[in-house]
Design a protein around this motif. Structure first.
Motif, PDB file in Angstrom:
ATOM      1  N   LEU A 110       6.375   4.546   0.193  1.00 35.00           N
ATOM      2  CA  LEU A 110       5.860   6.127   0.363  1.00 35.00           C
ATOM      3  C   LEU A 110       6.989   6.624  -1.070  1.00 35.00           C
ATOM      4  O   LEU A 110       7.874   6.563  -1.558  1.00 35.00           O
ATOM      5  CB  LEU A 110       6.313   6.906   1.025  1.00 35.00           C
ATOM      6  CG  LEU A 110       5.319   6.918   3.043  1.00 35.00           C
ATOM      7  CD1 LEU A 110       5.972   7.257   3.839  1.00 35.00           C
ATOM      8  CD2 LEU A 110       3.709   6.805   2.952  1.00 35.00           C
ATOM      9  N   TYR A 117       0.996   2.601   5.493  1.00 38.04           N
ATOM     10  CA  TYR A 117       1.605   2.208   3.908  1.00 38.04           C
ATOM     11  C   TYR A 117       2.415   1.177   4.175  1.00 38.04           C
ATOM     12  O   TYR A 117       3.560   1.470   5.404  1.00 38.04           O
ATOM     13  CB  TYR A 117       1.624   4.020   3.817  1.00 38.04           C
ATOM     14  CG  TYR A 117       0.410   4.780   3.430  1.00 38.04           C
ATOM     15  CD1 TYR A 117      -0.544   3.981   2.431  1.00 38.04           C
ATOM     16  CD2 TYR A 117       0.440   6.040   3.741  1.00 38.04           C
ATOM     17  CE1 TYR A 117      -1.434   5.132   2.768  1.00 38.04           C
ATOM     18  CE2 TYR A 117      -0.489   6.672   3.593  1.00 38.04           C
ATOM     19  CZ  TYR A 117      -1.197   6.422   3.050  1.00 38.04           C
ATOM     20  OH  TYR A 117      -2.890   7.303   2.908  1.00 38.04           O
ATOM     21  N   LYS A 124       0.695  -1.184  -0.014  1.00 34.63           N
ATOM     22  CA  LYS A 124       0.066  -0.214   0.348  1.00 34.63           C
ATOM     23  C   LYS A 124       1.326   1.362   0.210  1.00 34.63           C
ATOM     24  O   LYS A 124       1.914   1.128   0.871  1.00 34.63           O
ATOM     25  CB  LYS A 124      -0.945  -0.250   1.256  1.00 34.63           C
ATOM     26  CG  LYS A 124      -2.036   0.998   1.475  1.00 34.63           C
ATOM     27  CD  LYS A 124      -2.742   0.921   2.329  1.00 34.63           C
ATOM     28  CE  LYS A 124      -4.179   2.543   2.229  1.00 34.63           C
ATOM     29  NZ  LYS A 124      -4.546   1.964   3.752  1.00 34.63           N
ATOM     30  N   ILE A 125       0.645   1.752  -1.071  1.00 28.53           N
ATOM     31  CA  ILE A 125       1.441   3.292  -1.387  1.00 28.53           C
ATOM     32  C   ILE A 125       0.996   4.370  -0.670  1.00 28.53           C
ATOM     33  O   ILE A 125      -0.204   4.406  -1.170  1.00 28.53           O
ATOM     34  CB  ILE A 125       2.194   3.246  -2.824  1.00 28.53           C
ATOM     35  CG1 ILE A 125       3.039   1.748  -3.414  1.00 28.53           C
ATOM     36  CG2 ILE A 125       3.066   4.296  -3.148  1.00 28.53           C
ATOM     37  CD1 ILE A 125       3.066   1.607  -4.217  1.00 28.53           C
ATOM     38  N   GLY A 126       1.869   5.033   0.055  1.00 24.75           N
ATOM     39  CA  GLY A 126       1.248   6.906   0.172  1.00 24.75           C
ATOM     40  C   GLY A 126       2.213   7.724  -0.548  1.00 24.75           C
ATOM     41  O   GLY A 126       3.146   7.476  -0.578  1.00 24.75           O
ATOM     42  N   TYR A 167      -2.476   2.633  -3.627  1.00 24.39           N
ATOM     43  CA  TYR A 167      -2.568   3.869  -3.515  1.00 24.39           C
ATOM     44  C   TYR A 167      -3.104   4.673  -2.665  1.00 24.39           C
ATOM     45  O   TYR A 167      -4.237   4.891  -2.960  1.00 24.39           O
ATOM     46  CB  TYR A 167      -1.500   4.115  -4.613  1.00 24.39           C
ATOM     47  CG  TYR A 167      -2.472   4.708  -5.776  1.00 24.39           C
ATOM     48  CD1 TYR A 167      -1.942   5.969  -5.438  1.00 24.39           C
ATOM     49  CD2 TYR A 167      -2.790   3.967  -6.737  1.00 24.39           C
ATOM     50  CE1 TYR A 167      -2.582   6.454  -6.650  1.00 24.39           C
ATOM     51  CE2 TYR A 167      -3.380   4.286  -7.528  1.00 24.39           C
ATOM     52  CZ  TYR A 167      -3.300   5.980  -7.078  1.00 24.39           C
ATOM     53  OH  TYR A 167      -4.319   6.579  -9.123  1.00 24.39           O
ATOM     54  N   GLU A 223      -2.706   4.863   8.235  1.00 22.20           N
ATOM     55  CA  GLU A 223      -3.300   3.536   6.849  1.00 22.20           C
ATOM     56  C   GLU A 223      -2.808   3.042   6.688  1.00 22.20           C
ATOM     57  O   GLU A 223      -2.573   1.453   5.803  1.00 22.20           O
ATOM     58  CB  GLU A 223      -2.844   5.444   5.526  1.00 22.20           C
ATOM     59  CG  GLU A 223      -4.084   5.768   5.600  1.00 22.20           C
ATOM     60  CD  GLU A 223      -5.677   5.673   5.404  1.00 22.20           C
ATOM     61  OE1 GLU A 223      -5.629   3.823   4.640  1.00 22.20           O
ATOM     62  OE2 GLU A 223      -6.752   6.032   5.568  1.00 22.20           O
TER      63      GLU A 223
END
Length: 357
Positions: free
Chosen positions: A89, A86, A2-4, A31, A84
């Motif tokens: 990033l 993440y 999961k990317i921020g 994301y 969240e």
């Protein structure tokens, strides 16, 4: 995974974010984007996969007055990252990276991309050292101008990217400037650099052949409209904010692009502004300042001409018009666009590898 994606402004000022998003979407990677609305105070809002942090910190504000809003942004940003959870990033520009540098080094080593789009506070040794650590511990670091190598450390993690969106509009026709009775010189974007633009305005003041246009949100310290009213200058037009989808129509009304930034600091001498890419895509010659990296690019690829605001007069524009060949100019734009596309392919390849780590 999961990317921020962490921005330092609103989406409209980050066209290159599309490269990241397109790859994440095509690989079905989760994301979210985090933006900063620096013109309004409000609670943080989330819509779909986008957070917007609302804390007033307007360009041109006194630096001391920026400390508290920067701190509020940092605290809210860290809260969202924690909430969240993440795993990776992407940090767009160095300032948010420096604000959360301890979190990046402690929890995201080799799992973040640092994307550098300008010179900010690298004149301070402590800031420069943090940026050096951030580059060394990034998966890779992207820079939008090779001019930045003047103030960044040498690193094999640095690659070149460009301040251009992935779904750009490209003009295929070039108008013949020699046939025009009136020439419009346009500045499109956040309006700043007050002293330099006052000098430029004075060169063309009330000359019936020239129209100067400024389109965009003005910085607090750049009241060019007030300056023109005070001096009785009538051939300068001001318009407000725009969105990127309006650019094709905006540039149809412009003949030359004003990319005058002065040459007194690394902030302006090392950058390649969005207006460079506007010139290439919309096939408009660029006016650049001498003593800048932009000057090198404009001269090398024949994308316009450069001026010294202390000595220039209208004759330099007339001289350019006399030798202007629209077909040659079009070819020059296309040659540089091909270089950009090659750099972007390598940039995209590295983003793809990032999603696999």
């Amino acid at each position: 995974m999961k990317i921020g994606l962490i921005g330092f402004s609103t989406r409209n000022y980050i066209p290159y974010i599309e490269y990241y998003e397109n790859i994440f979407k095509s690989n079905n990677i989760s994301y979210e984007c985090i933006f900063w609305d620096r013109f309004n105070n409000d609670n943080t809002k989330k819509k779909s996969n986008e957070y917007t942090i609302h804390v007033v910190c307007k360009p041109g504000m006194n630096k001391l007055r920026k400390i508290f809003p920067m701190y509020k942004f940092k605290m809210e940003l860290e809260r969202i990252i924690e909430k969240e959870q993440y795993t990776h990033l992407v940090v767009l520009t160095t300032v948010p990276g420096v604000l959360i540098w301890k979190k990046l080094l402690a929890g995201f080593k080799n799992r973040y991309i640092l994307d550098i789009r300008d010179y900010s506070y690298e004149k301070y040794g402590w800031y420069r050292k943090i940026v050096e650590k951030l580059i060394a511990n990034s998966y890779f670091t992207a820079i939008s101008s090779n001019g930045f190598k003047a103030f960044l450390p040498q690193s094999n993690k640095i690659i070149t990217c460009h301040n251009i969106g992935s779904n750009f509009h490209e003009e295929k026709e070039v108008i013949d400037l020699k046939d025009k009775e009136k020439i419009t010189i346009g500045f499109v974007g956040g309006i700043r650099y007050f002293e330099e633009n006052c000098k430029l305005i004075n060169i063309f003041a009330n000359n019936p052949k020239y129209q100067l246009t400024y389109i965009g949100r003005k910085n607090l310290d750049c009241d060019l409209e007030g300056y023109c009213k005070k001096k009785g200058i009538k051939n300068v037009l001001f318009k407000g904010e725009f969105n990127n989808a309006e650019k094709p129509e905006i540039y149809k009304q412009i003949d030359f692009i004003n990319a005058i930034y002065g040459n007194e600091s690394l902030e302006v001498t090392t950058a390649l502004p969005n207006r460079l890419y506007d010139g290439i895509l919309f096939k408009k010659p660029i006016l650049a300042s001498k003593g800048t990296y932009l000057e090198e690019i404009v001269k090398k690829y024949g994308l316009g001409f450069t001026i010294n605001l202390e000595t220039v007069d209208i004759n330099i524009v007339e001289s350019y018009l006399n030798y202007y060949e629209r077909r040659k100019f079009y070819e020059n734009c296309q040659k540089y666009l091909e270089i950009i596309k090659k750099d972007q392919i390598e940039f995209i390849k590295n983003i793809t590898y990032f999603t696999e780590c």
